[in-house]
Structures are given as C-alpha cells and as structure tokens.
Design a protein around this motif. Structure first.
Motif, PDB file in Angstrom:
ATOM      1  N   VAL A  16      12.269  -6.487  10.686  1.00 57.30           N
ATOM      2  CA  VAL A  16      10.396  -6.711  10.617  1.00 57.30           C
ATOM      3  C   VAL A  16      10.060  -5.167  10.318  1.00 57.30           C
ATOM      4  CG1 VAL A  16       8.872  -8.125  10.681  1.00 57.30           C
ATOM      5  CG2 VAL A  16      11.219  -8.712  11.373  1.00 57.30           C
ATOM      6  N   MET A  17       9.591  -4.399  11.044  1.00 57.91           N
ATOM      7  CA  MET A  17       9.021  -2.886  10.569  1.00 57.91           C
ATOM      8  C   MET A  17       8.964  -2.040   9.580  1.00 57.91           C
ATOM      9  SD  MET A  17       8.823  -1.670  14.704  1.00 57.91           S
ATOM     10  CE  MET A  17       8.168  -2.789  16.402  1.00 57.91           C
ATOM     11  N   ILE A  18      10.436  -2.589   8.897  1.00 57.32           N
ATOM     12  CA  ILE A  18      10.501  -1.502   8.060  1.00 57.32           C
ATOM     13  C   ILE A  18      10.483  -2.271   6.901  1.00 57.32           C
ATOM     14  CG2 ILE A  18      12.883  -0.553   7.387  1.00 57.32           C
ATOM     15  CD1 ILE A  18      14.303  -0.286   9.623  1.00 57.32           C
ATOM     16  N   CYS A  19      10.881  -3.560   6.826  1.00 56.98           N
ATOM     17  CA  CYS A  19      10.184  -4.064   5.958  1.00 56.98           C
ATOM     18  C   CYS A  19       8.600  -4.186   5.603  1.00 56.98           C
ATOM     19  CB  CYS A  19      10.931  -5.903   6.194  1.00 56.98           C
ATOM     20  SG  CYS A  19      12.739  -5.947   6.058  1.00 56.98           S
ATOM     21  N   THR A  20       8.043  -3.935   6.843  1.00 57.79           N
ATOM     22  CA  THR A  20       6.831  -4.118   7.172  1.00 57.79           C
ATOM     23  C   THR A  20       6.224  -3.008   6.505  1.00 57.79           C
ATOM     24  OG1 THR A  20       6.971  -5.893   8.449  1.00 57.79           O
ATOM     25  CG2 THR A  20       4.276  -5.397   8.138  1.00 57.79           C
ATOM     26  N   LEU A  21       6.847  -2.333   6.635  1.00 57.04           N
ATOM     27  CA  LEU A  21       6.592  -0.494   6.182  1.00 57.04           C
ATOM     28  C   LEU A  21       6.285  -0.307   4.843  1.00 57.04           C
ATOM     29  CD1 LEU A  21       5.888   2.330   6.925  1.00 57.04           C
ATOM     30  CD2 LEU A  21       8.158   3.142   7.434  1.00 57.04           C
ATOM     31  N   SER A  22       7.383  -0.993   4.345  1.00 57.50           N
ATOM     32  CA  SER A  22       7.584  -1.032   2.884  1.00 57.50           C
ATOM     33  C   SER A  22       6.301  -1.877   2.222  1.00 57.50           C
ATOM     34  CB  SER A  22       8.605  -0.884   2.768  1.00 57.50           C
ATOM     35  OG  SER A  22      10.125  -0.641   2.463  1.00 57.50           O
ATOM     36  N   SER A  23       6.222  -2.935   2.978  1.00 57.27           N
ATOM     37  CA  SER A  23       4.523  -3.665   2.635  1.00 57.27           C
ATOM     38  C   SER A  23       3.423  -2.622   2.689  1.00 57.27           C
ATOM     39  CB  SER A  23       4.591  -5.416   3.367  1.00 57.27           C
ATOM     40  OG  SER A  23       3.687  -6.198   2.910  1.00 57.27           O
ATOM     41  N   ARG A  24       3.361  -2.138   3.686  1.00 58.37           N
ATOM     42  CA  ARG A  24       2.893  -1.784   3.739  1.00 58.37           C
ATOM     43  C   ARG A  24       1.836  -0.565   3.394  1.00 58.37           C
ATOM     44  NH1 ARG A  24      -1.676  -5.128   6.362  1.00 58.37           N
ATOM     45  NH2 ARG A  24       0.105  -6.829   8.268  1.00 58.37           N
ATOM     46  N   LEU A  25       2.368   0.265   2.665  1.00 53.02           N
ATOM     47  CA  LEU A  25       2.760   1.767   2.144  1.00 53.02           C
ATOM     48  C   LEU A  25       2.823   1.045   0.610  1.00 53.02           C
ATOM     49  CD1 LEU A  25       6.112   3.323   3.123  1.00 53.02           C
ATOM     50  CD2 LEU A  25       3.780   4.141   3.537  1.00 53.02           C
ATOM     51  N   LEU A  26       3.373  -0.042  -0.103  1.00 50.69           N
ATOM     52  CA  LEU A  26       2.361   0.010  -1.223  1.00 50.69           C
ATOM     53  C   LEU A  26       1.671  -1.306  -1.105  1.00 50.69           C
ATOM     54  CD1 LEU A  26       6.155  -2.122  -2.396  1.00 50.69           C
ATOM     55  CD2 LEU A  26       5.428  -0.018  -3.163  1.00 50.69           C
ATOM     56  N   GLY A  27       1.199  -1.712  -0.053  1.00 46.77           N
ATOM     57  CA  GLY A  27      -0.424  -2.122  -0.069  1.00 46.77           C
ATOM     58  C   GLY A  27      -1.287  -0.949  -0.340  1.00 46.77           C
ATOM     59  N   PHE A  28      -0.677   0.350   0.637  1.00 48.64           N
ATOM     60  CA  PHE A  28      -1.956   1.660   0.352  1.00 48.64           C
ATOM     61  C   PHE A  28      -1.844   1.988  -0.874  1.00 48.64           C
ATOM     62  CE2 PHE A  28      -1.795   5.284   4.440  1.00 48.64           C
ATOM     63  CZ  PHE A  28      -3.151   4.709   4.502  1.00 48.64           C
ATOM     64  N   VAL A  29      -0.708   2.077  -1.859  1.00 52.04           N
ATOM     65  CA  VAL A  29      -0.766   2.186  -3.195  1.00 52.04           C
ATOM     66  C   VAL A  29      -1.490   1.118  -4.128  1.00 52.04           C
ATOM     67  CG1 VAL A  29       0.386   2.454  -5.610  1.00 52.04           C
ATOM     68  CG2 VAL A  29       1.695   2.713  -2.912  1.00 52.04           C
ATOM     69  N   ARG A  30      -1.769  -0.395  -3.420  1.00 47.98           N
ATOM     70  CA  ARG A  30      -2.215  -1.309  -4.204  1.00 47.98           C
ATOM     71  C   ARG A  30      -3.638  -0.858  -3.390  1.00 47.98           C
ATOM     72  NH1 ARG A  30      -0.972  -4.950  -1.292  1.00 47.98           N
ATOM     73  NH2 ARG A  30      -3.293  -5.237  -0.047  1.00 47.98           N
ATOM     74  N   THR A  31      -4.631  -0.558  -2.455  1.00 49.83           N
ATOM     75  CA  THR A  31      -5.472  -0.118  -2.284  1.00 49.83           C
ATOM     76  C   THR A  31      -6.018   0.917  -3.564  1.00 49.83           C
ATOM     77  OG1 THR A  31      -5.461  -1.352  -0.523  1.00 49.83           O
ATOM     78  CG2 THR A  31      -7.470  -0.203  -0.686  1.00 49.83           C
ATOM     79  N   ALA A  32      -5.133   2.185  -3.366  1.00 52.82           N
ATOM     80  CA  ALA A  32      -5.279   3.551  -3.653  1.00 52.82           C
ATOM     81  C   ALA A  32      -5.964   3.679  -5.027  1.00 52.82           C
ATOM     82  CB  ALA A  32      -4.290   4.097  -3.775  1.00 52.82           C
ATOM     83  N   LEU A  33      -4.694   2.243  -5.903  1.00 57.09           N
ATOM     84  CA  LEU A  33      -5.245   2.295  -7.478  1.00 57.09           C
ATOM     85  C   LEU A  33      -6.478   1.206  -7.604  1.00 57.09           C
ATOM     86  CD1 LEU A  33      -1.673   1.268  -8.565  1.00 57.09           C
ATOM     87  CD2 LEU A  33      -2.329   3.293  -8.925  1.00 57.09           C
ATOM     88  N   ILE A  34      -6.945   0.778  -6.870  1.00 55.69           N
ATOM     89  CA  ILE A  34      -7.762  -0.122  -6.799  1.00 55.69           C
ATOM     90  C   ILE A  34      -9.124   0.976  -7.100  1.00 55.69           C
ATOM     91  CG2 ILE A  34      -9.482  -1.786  -6.017  1.00 55.69           C
ATOM     92  CD1 ILE A  34      -7.092  -3.203  -4.804  1.00 55.69           C
ATOM     93  N   SER A  35      -9.142   1.779  -5.931  1.00 50.98           N
ATOM     94  CA  SER A  35     -10.135   3.275  -6.105  1.00 50.98           C
ATOM     95  C   SER A  35     -10.345   4.164  -6.820  1.00 50.98           C
ATOM     96  CB  SER A  35      -9.708   3.756  -4.829  1.00 50.98           C
ATOM     97  OG  SER A  35      -9.800   3.057  -3.512  1.00 50.98           O
ATOM     98  N   ALA A  36      -8.932   4.160  -7.464  1.00 54.09           N
ATOM     99  CA  ALA A  36      -8.331   5.352  -8.733  1.00 54.09           C
ATOM    100  C   ALA A  36      -9.089   4.617  -9.926  1.00 54.09           C
ATOM    101  CB  ALA A  36      -7.882   5.473  -9.035  1.00 54.09           C
ATOM    102  N   PHE A  37      -8.898   3.708  -9.739  1.00 50.95           N
ATOM    103  CA  PHE A  37      -9.856   2.818 -11.133  1.00 50.95           C
ATOM    104  C   PHE A  37     -11.315   2.855 -11.268  1.00 50.95           C
ATOM    105  CE2 PHE A  37      -4.888   1.468 -11.872  1.00 50.95           C
ATOM    106  CZ  PHE A  37      -4.406   2.255 -12.800  1.00 50.95           C
ATOM    107  N   PHE A  38     -11.078   0.889 -10.306  1.00 52.01           N
ATOM    108  CA  PHE A  38     -12.125   0.519  -9.965  1.00 52.01           C
ATOM    109  C   PHE A  38     -12.994   1.583  -9.204  1.00 52.01           C
ATOM    110  CE2 PHE A  38      -9.475  -2.354  -9.995  1.00 52.01           C
ATOM    111  CZ  PHE A  38      -9.802  -2.586 -11.867  1.00 52.01           C
ATOM    112  N   GLY A  39     -13.235   2.924  -8.429  1.00 50.95           N
ATOM    113  CA  GLY A  39     -14.314   3.010  -7.462  1.00 50.95           C
ATOM    114  C   GLY A  39     -14.518   2.359  -6.311  1.00 50.95           C
ATOM    115  N   ALA A  40     -15.236   3.311  -5.128  1.00 47.69           N
ATOM    116  CA  ALA A  40     -15.091   1.989  -4.125  1.00 47.69           C
ATOM    117  C   ALA A  40     -16.725   2.156  -4.230  1.00 47.69           C
ATOM    118  CB  ALA A  40     -15.267   3.632  -2.860  1.00 47.69           C
ATOM    119  N   SER A  41     -17.635   1.244  -4.843  1.00 48.63           N
ATOM    120  CA  SER A  41     -18.610   0.430  -5.011  1.00 48.63           C
ATOM    121  C   SER A  41     -18.655  -0.656  -6.346  1.00 48.63           C
ATOM    122  CB  SER A  41     -19.837   1.606  -5.018  1.00 48.63           C
ATOM    123  OG  SER A  41     -19.554   2.651  -6.185  1.00 48.63           O
ATOM    124  N   GLY A  42     -19.753  -0.513  -6.619  1.00 50.52           N
ATOM    125  CA  GLY A  42     -20.052  -1.428  -7.546  1.00 50.52           C
ATOM    126  C   GLY A  42     -18.876  -2.830  -7.863  1.00 50.52           C
TER     127      GLY A  42
END
Length: 520
Positions: A16-42
């Motif tokens: 479960v940890m290995i699968c969750t690690l993959s999911s969380r890393l992808l969640g990282f990527v998702r949040t990083a994309l949101i920050s890059a595309f839309f910033g950290a405000s607005g």
C-alpha cells in the motif's frame, strides 16, 4: 502465529505504501503544475478553496465516515457467513443509500451554489466569488463518483485485497495532471474540473473487475430494513458527527486563512500537500491494513490480539512518521523550492509554505496515532469516545488558531494549533484503550521504539547541519533548478541511508520484521 500475522500485515502495508507513494508523488506534480500555471494566490486560491468543499464532503460520504462504519460490519459479516450473501447484500444497500442521499444533495448544491460559496469562503473580490461559484458547479459532481468507488475500495480491503484500491488514486492523479497540461491555457482552472471528473470515473471502473470477481454486484439495493444495514446507519451517525467536526474544522481553517492575507490559503494548502506525502503514505497505509484486521479480531472477540495490533501500529507509525517529520521540517524550504518555485511561485511563497509546514511536521506522529487509534474504537463499535476526543480537539484547534493567527506566526499559527490540539486528542484516545480491550498497552516497549527512533535521527541531523557549512544556507532561493535538485537529493538520500543504518544497528522492530523470511 503472531509473528506470521505481523509479517503479513507489514508486507501488505508496504504494498500500500509503494502505491500511495506513487500517488502522492503524482499529487506533488499536480500541485506543482497548479502553482506554475496559476501561481500561489488569485485564481489558485479560488481553486484550492473550492476543491476543499467536495473533498471534505468526500471524507463524510466516501473513504471517511461511511467507510469507518461500513468496514467493521462488513468484516463481521465475512467472518460469520462464509458464503458471502450477507456481505454482498450489505454492499448493495450501502450503494443504494449513497445514491439516495448524494444525488439530491448534488442537485441542491448546484442550484444553491452562491449560498454554498458564501458559507465556505470569505473572498472579498467579486471576481473570486463569481469564479468560485462557476467552478463549484462542476467539482461537486465528483462526490457521487468517489463515494461509490469508496464502497468498492472498502469491500476489497475487507477481503485483504489491497493492491487494486491502492492503485486507483494514481489513475485520478494522472487524469488531473493530463487535464491541467492539455487544457490549462484554454480553460484555465476549469481544466482541473475536467481532470477530477474523468479521474473519478476511472477510479470506479478500475476496481469493478476485482469487485465482481469476489462475487459482489454494483446494482444498488433500496431495501433499507435489513438489520446489518440499519446497524451501519446507526454507527455512521456518530462517525459522521465525528468526521463532520473535523470537516468543519478544516473549512474553518480555510475560512480563517482567507481572512489573513492574499496567498494564505495557498500557503496552507501547499504545506498540507507536502505534509500529506509521508502522512498519506505511512499513516494511511498502516491504518488501511490494520483497520479491517482489528474489525475481524473484534468480531472474533480476540481483544488481546487487538491490543497487540494497536501496539504494533503505534510502533510502526513512530518508525515511519518521526523521521519523515524530521526530514521534512528540517529541509522544508529546500523541498518546497525545488518542487514548486518556478513560474509565478516565488521565494516568498516558498517561505510562507515552509513556515506552515514546520508546524504541521511537529505533529505528524501525533496525528497519525490519533487517526489509527480512532479505528480501534470503531472496530469495537464505540463511537462515543472518538466523538468526545474529536470535539475537544477541534474546539482547542479553533481557539488556538484564532489566537495564534494574530501573533507573529500568522498563517503558520494554524498549523501549530493543529499540532497542539491533536496531541491532546491522541492522549485522550490512548488513555481509554486498556479499559475497552481489558489489556493495557505495553508502554515500555512503545517507549523503547520511540527512543530508538529518536537516537537514529542524530547522524542524519549532524549530516544536514554540516552540509550547510559546505553548500551554504540560501541555495534554495534559486528555486527549481537541476543543481538544487541534486543538492536536495544528496541530502535526502544520505540522511535516509543514515537513519536506516541506525535502525538496523538498533534492531528496530518494524525493520527487523521486514528482513525476516518467515516466522521464527
């Protein structure tokens, strides 16, 4: 036999940890994309605040409250009736109940979207309010998909089928990431809504083959007079009340953050994303594997084994969460800068998120133990004790948040309030275990594991502190560069290696169980 059971639980948790690690890393990527595309405000603040509404509702109707009431009853049905007809019928009734509740709720939420947004956000700018309403109308539909998916997940976990449910969040993250990349220029933050809905459908469809293979049916049943279903419903009420307290608390935290300064919601949200990486991997994995086990033991009346399972879970959480909190707290600025600091995400945003993250890291172990021991009580059908603990925790959290946000901590005060309040809640839950199980926790063995874990951190701490004399203390300010990634990778890998070496030398239990080829 106990050793074999612990090894099986450990190996299942690792899967479960290995699968969750993959999911969380992808969640990282998702949040990083949101920050890059839309910033950290607005617009990013709007996206984070609005998605929190269906996400918190999911905790009540999906993986959270309803599953916590459903899994103990389903596990007992599996133990007591080997043919599986009762378990199949119960799952169909739960699906039917969710449809009866969620379809009208979703339609009402869409019709009264402006009212919902006014209740759960406090944006002053009208364009933010309008954008929030438009986005909410799309995102709220996700709750139906994830709630049905959660029933399938609960069934598979109760049968010790952990792999497929653990893989489904990966599909969700891939869907959202793909949508953000492909559609962010054309649809802006609405690209997130497309990814969320497609990901919700993918999660549901992916689990169906395994669900059918066990003999279950997706067809809903509306026969709500069944004794076991009524028992789930009766149990769901107190769990819902407990989960509602935390859901309301999270929404209040978002509400407080929207009133502090522009970017506070994003700082809070970004910090939680990093905090949830180890917390979601380790805490959720341990709980996912051991909760059905405790429910089966409760159904069999083996309270001594339940107590042993709780001890094992607490020690495993200590071994996994304390080093995670230590490294993430120590390297907070560096981690956030390398992951997020690009495009519209600046070094100031990094510092804001890192300050909030430090407060959350201080309580990572306590929150993990709190959530795990809560399931011990649910396994015994005791919902009063978790409710009281939750009420005390949330009242304290809100009071401390309102006080600390006015101090020099500002937004970071919300995370420190969370840590303090959950520490109190943890001790409330731990204090009642012996009375419920008839067996006292072996505090000496737990303390030894805690001590070994803390001692194991010393070489890593010395290494990180010493490395700052060599490469400096401000390299992270350059943001997301390959050189900074290399610096962070070296510090992280060497620190982790030193901790594992110390675990091996000190014969830490969780690690020693993994190394064994079988029971002695």
């Amino acid at each position: 036999m106990l050793e074999k059971s612990r090894r099986e639980s450990t190996l299942s948790a690792i899967v479960v940890m290995i699968c969750t690690l993959s999911s969380r890393l992808l969640g990282f990527v998702r949040t990083a994309l949101i920050s890059a595309f839309f910033g950290a405000s607005g617009s990013a603040d709007v996206l984070n605040a609005v998605f929190a509404i269906p996400n918190n509702l999911r905790k009540l109707m999906a993986e959270g409250a309803l599953s916590s009431a459903f899994i103990p009853e389903l596990s007992r049905a599996i133990v007591e009736e080997k043919e599986g007809k009762v378990a199949v019928g119960l799952s169909r009734k739960i699906i039917g109940f969710q449809l009866v509740v969620l379809i009208p709720l979703t339609l009402l939420s869409i019709v009264f979207a402006p009212v919902v947004i006014r209740i759960f956000t406090s944006f002053e700018l009208q364009w933010k309010v309008d954008l929030s309403e438009q986005l909410f109308v799309w995102l709220i539909n996700y709750i139906i998909l994830i709630s049905i998916s959660a029933v399938l997940m609960a069934v598979l976990n109760s049968h010790s089928r952990f792999l497929i449910p653990a893989l489904t969040p990966i599909l969700f993250s891939v869907s959202v990431i793909s949508s953000l990349i492909l559609f962010h220029q054309k649809y802006g933050i609405f690209a997130m809504a497309i990814g969320v809905l497609v990901g919700g459908i993918a999660q549901l469809l992916f689990q169906l083959p395994s669900f059918f293979k066990l003999g279950y049916k997706i067809l809903p049943s509306f026969d709500f007079k069944d004794e076991r279903f009524l028992r789930v419903l009766k149990q769901w009420g107190p769990v819902l009340a407990t989960s509602s307290i935390f859901t309301i608390n999270h929404q209040i935290a978002i509400l407080i953050a929207t009133s502090i300064s522009d970017g506070s919601v994003s700082a809070l949200t970004n910090a939680i994303v990093f905090w949830q990486l180890p917390s979601g991997i380790f805490s959720a994995s341990i709980t996912t594997v051991l909760f059905p086990k405790m429910s089966r033991l409760a159904g069999a009346g083996d309270y001594k084994a339940m107590k042993d399972t709780v001890e094992y879970g607490i020690k495993a959480l200590a071994v996994l969460l304390i080093p995670s909190a230590f490294l993430m707290g120590f390297l907070g600025k560096e981690i956030i800068a390398v992951a997020f600091q690009r495009g519209k995400f600046t070094s100031i945003n990094t510092l804001d998120a890192a300050r909030v993250l430090l407060g959350y890291c201080a309580g990572m172990f306590m929150v993990g133990v709190y959530n795990f021991t809560q399931r011990f009580y649910y396994s015994l059908r005791d919902y009063k004790t978790p409710f009281i603990a939750a009420l005390v925790t949330v009242i304290l959290d809100i009071a401390l948040s309102l006080f600390l946000k006015e101090t020099i901590l500002t937004t970071a005060g919300l995370s420190w309030a969370n840590t303090i309040s959950f520490s109190v809640g943890m001790f409330i839950l731990l204090s009642g275990i012996s009375g419920k199980s008839g067996h006292s926790l072996n505090s000496k063995l737990i303390f030894i594991t805690l001590l070994k874990t803390l001692v194991s951190l010393l070489p890593a701490g010395i290494f990180i502190y010493g490395s700052r004399f060599i490469i400096g203390n401000s390299w992270w300010e350059n943001g997301s560069t390959w050189l900074n990634f290399l610096y962070l990778l070296i510090q992280g890998v060497v620190s982790l290696g030193l901790i594992l070496v110390m675990y091996n030398l000190l014969n830490v239990e969780f690690i020693s169980i993994i190394k064994r080829k079988g029971p002695k």
